[in-house]
Design an enzyme around this catalytic site. Structure first.
Site, short mmCIF file in Angstrom:
data_model
loop_
_atom_site.label_atom_id
_atom_site.label_comp_id
_atom_site.label_asym_id
_atom_site.label_seq_id
_atom_site.Cartn_x
_atom_site.Cartn_y
_atom_site.Cartn_z
N HIS A 147 -12.18 -0.89 0.02
CA HIS A 147 -11.31 -0.50 1.12
C HIS A 147 -12.01 -0.84 2.43
O HIS A 147 -13.23 -0.71 2.56
CB HIS A 147 -11.04 1.01 1.05
CG HIS A 147 -10.18 1.53 2.15
ND1 HIS A 147 -10.65 2.42 3.09
CD2 HIS A 147 -8.89 1.29 2.47
CE1 HIS A 147 -9.69 2.71 3.94
NE2 HIS A 147 -8.61 2.04 3.59
N GLU A 189 -9.24 3.93 -3.44
CA GLU A 189 -9.61 4.19 -2.05
C GLU A 189 -10.04 5.64 -1.85
O GLU A 189 -10.97 5.91 -1.11
CB GLU A 189 -8.42 3.85 -1.15
CG GLU A 189 -8.59 4.24 0.31
CD GLU A 189 -7.35 3.95 1.13
OE1 GLU A 189 -7.16 4.61 2.17
OE2 GLU A 189 -6.55 3.07 0.74
N GLU A 246 -11.03 -6.69 2.83
CA GLU A 246 -9.91 -6.16 3.60
C GLU A 246 -10.28 -6.07 5.07
O GLU A 246 -11.38 -5.64 5.44
CB GLU A 246 -9.51 -4.77 3.10
CG GLU A 246 -8.37 -4.15 3.89
CD GLU A 246 -7.96 -2.78 3.40
OE1 GLU A 246 -6.83 -2.36 3.71
OE2 GLU A 246 -8.77 -2.12 2.71
N ASP A 251 -14.17 2.96 -1.02
CA ASP A 251 -14.55 2.92 0.39
C ASP A 251 -16.00 3.36 0.48
O ASP A 251 -16.34 4.47 0.08
CB ASP A 251 -13.66 3.83 1.23
CG ASP A 251 -13.91 3.68 2.73
OD1 ASP A 251 -15.05 3.89 3.16
OD2 ASP A 251 -12.96 3.33 3.45
N ASP A 254 0.86 -1.18 0.00
CA ASP A 254 0.00 0.00 0.00
C ASP A 254 0.89 1.23 0.00
O ASP A 254 1.61 1.50 0.97
CB ASP A 254 -0.89 -0.02 1.24
CG ASP A 254 -1.88 1.13 1.28
OD1 ASP A 254 -1.82 2.01 0.39
OD2 ASP A 254 -2.72 1.16 2.19
N GLU A 257 -0.69 -0.90 -4.60
CA GLU A 257 -1.92 -0.14 -4.34
C GLU A 257 -1.66 1.35 -4.20
O GLU A 257 -0.75 1.77 -3.50
CB GLU A 257 -2.56 -0.67 -3.05
CG GLU A 257 -3.81 0.07 -2.63
CD GLU A 257 -4.48 -0.59 -1.44
OE1 GLU A 257 -4.98 0.13 -0.57
OE2 GLU A 257 -4.49 -1.84 -1.38
#
Length: 398
Positions: free
Chosen positions: A319, A269, A339, A292, A215, A241
């Site tokens: 996310h 995200e 996740e 998200d 990430d 990511e």
């Protein structure tokens, strides 16, 4: 459910200490530690993310109460500014409405904020209102939200873990681990070498049967991201990511084109709305989108985003946003895992992701979770916490 339920009240509250804003943590928590960020080019803001104010907004909560007394709850990041938007602007499109009119309400929330919104704080506020409406609708019907959007396609959800200890995540039963990248471009060749050494050590620690990802949290530029992607080739990472700033669609398309075979590019995200995600898909920016649900426009918009991605062969892995995304994931045939953010300060144990906001937030066991059969999103606010309503609607405002 009565013949015509009505929304009798909308409240926007703030709560201090973690919750939906998982960056709002005490000193020493791994999530605040040295992680590459867009601010890492400045040495004084490199050692912690709180140093540049990542935790300044905090969690905010929206309650939508029906005339029957049932209350739906949605959460996001936004603190008092988001509360102001809900109380002084958005509530007028929700009060006295039938909560079953979610599409109509969402469209009016979106269109009424276009002149100052589209992404960021305004969409976070819309998202929380939308989630509260879905939670309320599930409670009014006595059904979990997943049943309202098509029903579960599997008995349990598998999870990968995000945190700095992938070997611990593997021992806890997760199917993969996503590491935070530590060093950004401003740290030069030495930083890149350390990032790759960490990748090598992680692979050695978990073996070949556990997937790994990095990430990058918007911290890189294209040349650095390409070099990092190539450097990861020997370690079999599954994806890279959010390597670039979220609006650099052209950069993402080029990074995906230049990445080695087998390494997927993931982002989204910090994207919002179907139009932003349409750009990611149409421009070939990524293999995986990661909306998200608390930031992209809520569940109503996430369903549209996912439908577009599905039609174009782009994977959707939301996310981490606790139960608000679990009810989505369990209904998606093509989303095979979710996740889980390791929110213990040392990432050594599984604790509720939005702790301490809910009293009954489900957590994975051995990397898996069966959603409880409860109405709405299936969680209750911990009423023992201190909630503040910083703004109330003035007469004539809504």
């Amino acid at each position: 459910m009565s013949a015509r339920p009505r929304v009798a009240e909308v409240r926007a509250l703030v709560a201090a200490g973690a919750g939906a804003d998982y960056h709002d943590q005490p000193a020493g928590h791994w999530i605040d530690g040295q992680i590459a960020t867009p601010m890492s080019r400045y040495p004084e803001y490199r050692s912690t993310r709180s140093s540049f104010g990542l935790n300044v907004l905090g969690t905010f909560v929206v309650e939508v109460e029906a005339d029957s007394g049932e209350i739906g709850v949605g959460v996001s990041i936004g603190g008092p500014p988001a509360c102001w938007l809900v109380e002084r602007h958005l509530a007028r499109f929700v009060l006295d409405r039938d909560p079953r009119q979610i599409e109509l309400i969402w469209d009016q929330l979106w269109r009424s904020t276009l002149f100052y919104g589209r992404k960021g704080l305004a969409v976070n506020a819309i998202s929380a209102v939308d989630l509260a409406l879905w939670d309320l609708l599930g409670r009014l019907r006595g059904e979990p939200v997943c049943a309202l959007i098509g029903g579960a396609v599997r008995d349990e959800i598998e999870f990968y873990a995000t945190g700095p200890r992938p070997e611990r995540a593997k021992s806890l039963g997760f199917v993969g681990g996503k590491l935070p990248l530590v060093h950004g471009p401003a740290e030069g060749e030495e930083g890149l070498r350390r990032n790759l050494e960490r990748a090598e050590a992680a692979r050695a620690a978990v073996g070949d049967d556990f997937f790994l990802a990095y990430d990058c949290w918007m911290a890189l530029d294209l040349p650095y991201a390409v070099r990092l992607a190539e450097g990861l080739r020997p370690y079999g990472f599954k994806w890279l990511e959010e390597a670039l700033p979220p609006d650099d669609y052209w950069g993402y398309a080029e990074l995906r084109r230049r990445s080695p075979p087998g390494l997927q590019i993931a982002t989204g995200e910090h994207e919002a709305g179907r139009h932003g995600f349409r750009l990611l898909v149409d421009m070939g920016c990524c293999d995986i989108i990661q909306p998200d649900v608390g930031w992209c426009g809520g569940l109503t918009e996430l369903l549209k985003i996912a439908a577009y991605a599905d039609a174009h062969g782009v994977a959707v892995v939301p996310h981490g946003s606790s139960v608000y995304s679990y009810h989505f994931v369990v209904t998606r045939p093509s989303t095979t895992f979710a996740e889980f953010l390791m929110m213990a300060p040392d990432a050594g144990e599984v604790v509720p992701m939005f702790e301490p906001l809910f009293v009954d937030e489900p957590v994975p066991e051995n990397g898996r979770l069966t959603l409880p059969d409860r109405p709405g999103f299936g969680v209750e606010l911990d009423r023992s916490l201190s909630f503040d309503r910083p703004f109330k609607r003035s007469d004539g405002m809504a």
